[in-house]
Design a protein around this motif. Structure first.
Motif, mmCIF file in Angstrom:
data_model
loop_
_atom_site.group_PDB
_atom_site.id
_atom_site.type_symbol
_atom_site.label_atom_id
_atom_site.label_comp_id
_atom_site.label_asym_id
_atom_site.label_seq_id
_atom_site.Cartn_x
_atom_site.Cartn_y
_atom_site.Cartn_z
ATOM 1 N N VAL A 5 0.830 -1.218 0.000
ATOM 2 C CA VAL A 5 0.000 0.000 0.000
ATOM 3 C C VAL A 5 0.862 1.265 0.000
ATOM 4 O O VAL A 5 0.647 2.158 -0.833
ATOM 5 C CB VAL A 5 -0.991 -0.017 1.179
ATOM 6 N N GLY A 49 -7.821 -1.693 -2.143
ATOM 7 C CA GLY A 49 -7.204 -0.640 -1.341
ATOM 8 C C GLY A 49 -5.841 -0.232 -1.877
ATOM 9 O O GLY A 49 -5.512 0.958 -1.912
ATOM 10 N N THR A 50 -5.048 -1.202 -2.302
ATOM 11 C CA THR A 50 -3.737 -0.909 -2.890
ATOM 12 C C THR A 50 -3.901 -0.118 -4.175
ATOM 13 O O THR A 50 -3.163 0.831 -4.451
ATOM 14 C CB THR A 50 -2.982 -2.218 -3.169
ATOM 15 N N ILE A 55 -2.312 5.991 1.907
ATOM 16 C CA ILE A 55 -1.967 4.800 2.705
ATOM 17 C C ILE A 55 -3.117 4.429 3.651
ATOM 18 O O ILE A 55 -3.485 3.255 3.776
ATOM 19 C CB ILE A 55 -0.669 5.058 3.492
ATOM 20 N N ILE A 56 -3.686 5.437 4.310
ATOM 21 C CA ILE A 56 -4.778 5.163 5.258
ATOM 22 C C ILE A 56 -6.000 4.617 4.532
ATOM 23 O O ILE A 56 -6.583 3.595 4.934
ATOM 24 C CB ILE A 56 -5.132 6.436 6.046
ATOM 25 N N SER A 79 -5.271 1.103 3.225
ATOM 26 C CA SER A 79 -5.196 0.092 4.297
ATOM 27 C C SER A 79 -6.581 -0.225 4.846
ATOM 28 O O SER A 79 -6.899 -1.384 5.117
ATOM 29 C CB SER A 79 -4.280 0.606 5.426
ATOM 30 N N ASN A 88 -8.456 -2.374 2.323
ATOM 31 C CA ASN A 88 -7.957 -3.753 2.314
ATOM 32 C C ASN A 88 -8.388 -4.518 3.556
ATOM 33 O O ASN A 88 -8.734 -5.701 3.483
ATOM 34 C CB ASN A 88 -6.436 -3.751 2.191
ATOM 35 N N SER A 89 -8.384 -3.855 4.699
ATOM 36 C CA SER A 89 -8.777 -4.547 5.931
ATOM 37 C C SER A 89 -10.258 -4.867 5.947
ATOM 38 O O SER A 89 -10.681 -5.876 6.518
ATOM 39 C CB SER A 89 -8.420 -3.677 7.144
#
Length: 319
Positions: free
Chosen positions: A235, A267-268, A308-309, A312, A315-316
């Motif tokens: 990420v 997310g990436t 990044i936030i 992430s 993705n989570s």
């Protein structure tokens, strides 16, 4: 004539090119028309007037909201930013406008809906909007106002850099007056939409081509080695990689779609889009006229952090 497997890969890439073009070109035309309408009824000078005098909090929300619905080209966004600061607007409020403008706009929303669906788009818009509000509040409290250059910016006339990328003359809109009829506003918006589309089409085609090649030619294991879930820094790497490969927002989203089709986490992929849209080289060049180096680095770091936030969290939630 072709190495084993290459002919099939190129055919697959060609089919994916057509698939992306059929989805994105009509959506981009529609989004360009909406942008033209917004600029007819809400020109840049009106945005500046609406934002002056606001305080922290509600002012950040208003600034992010206007930044989201007014995707002006950078040659208008930066002078608006300068006007706000010179009029005494808090730095944090101005930053909320600056952060929201490239990340949340009509073009991004419609293309995201076409590529990833309504649910992903809603999550993206909510998260990036909140990030622009919070980011502006945090930056406003860091005491960085002294790092704003005390200059009066004027709009560039050489080759304006579009908020969506490229060198489209998107600043031409927003010239309507109160004496114009709604029909005249609509006709002007349609002309500007077509002009913007023609100027930006090469970047859209380039993005679709790169996306098609990623989908059909680039080995999946190579992509996953760099951006896959097995790489713990995928990420952050995607958020940082967006800027140097920036084509335009309309050009990056086809690449993002191809990466997602090849199994890269959403997310990436969105971190890659956010990093490129906010930290594009043309945008930094214009902001360098207004910000000293430290504040410019704070802006770039804030955009990468948002990427990044957001990446992430996506993705989570979705892995």
């Amino acid at each position: 004539m072709f190495p084993p497997g290459l002919e099939g890969a190129l055919f697959d890439a060609g089919a994916y090119f057509v698939h992306l073009a059929v989805i994105l070109i009509p959506l981009f035309l529609g989004a360009s028309f909406l942008v033209g309408l917004v600029q007819e009824y809400l020109p840049p000078e009106s945005v500046e007037q609406k934002l002056r005098g606001h305080d922290e909090g509600t002012g950040n929300v208003a600034a992010a909201g206007l930044g989201a619905v007014t995707p002006f080209c950078s040659c208008s966004t930066v002078p608006i930013l300068a006007g706000l600061l010179q009029a005494g607007a808090p730095l944090g409020l101005a930053f909320s406008f600056l952060l929201a403008s490239p990340l949340v706009n009509e073009i991004a929303v419609l293309l995201l809906v076409g590529l990833f669906g309504i649910e992903i788009t809603i999550y993206y818009v909510v998260m990036t909007f909140l990030a622009a509000v919070v980011g502006g509040i945090v930056i406003g409290r860091l005491g960085l106002a002294e790092h704003v250059k005390g200059i009066q910016l004027v709009e560039e006339t050489n080759q304006p850099v579009a908020a969506d990328g490229g060198t489209a003359d998107c600043c031409a809109g927003g010239t309507g007056t109160a004496t114009q009829t709604h029909r005249q506003h609509i006709e002007t918006a349609a002309r500007e939409a077509w002009s913007f589309f023609v100027e930006t089409l090469p970047y859209l085609i380039l993005g679709i081509t790169l996306g098609a090649l990623i989908h059909g030619v680039v080995p999946v294991d190579v992509l996953h080695a760099v951006l896959g879930a097995e790489n713990p820094v995928a990420v952050p790497l995607a958020a940082l990689a967006g800027a140097p490969v920036y084509i335009s927002l309309s050009g990056m989203l086809p690449i993002a779609a191809a990466l997602n089709e090849q199994g890269i986490a959403i997310g990436t992929v969105l971190a890659f889009v956010i990093g490129g849209a906010g930290v594009s080289i043309p945008n930094l060049i214009l902001l360098n006229k207004l910000f000293k180096r430290r504040l410019l680095l704070v802006y770039a770091g804030t955009v990468v952090t948002i990427g990044i936030i957001v990446g992430s969290v996506f993705n989570s939630l979705l892995l």
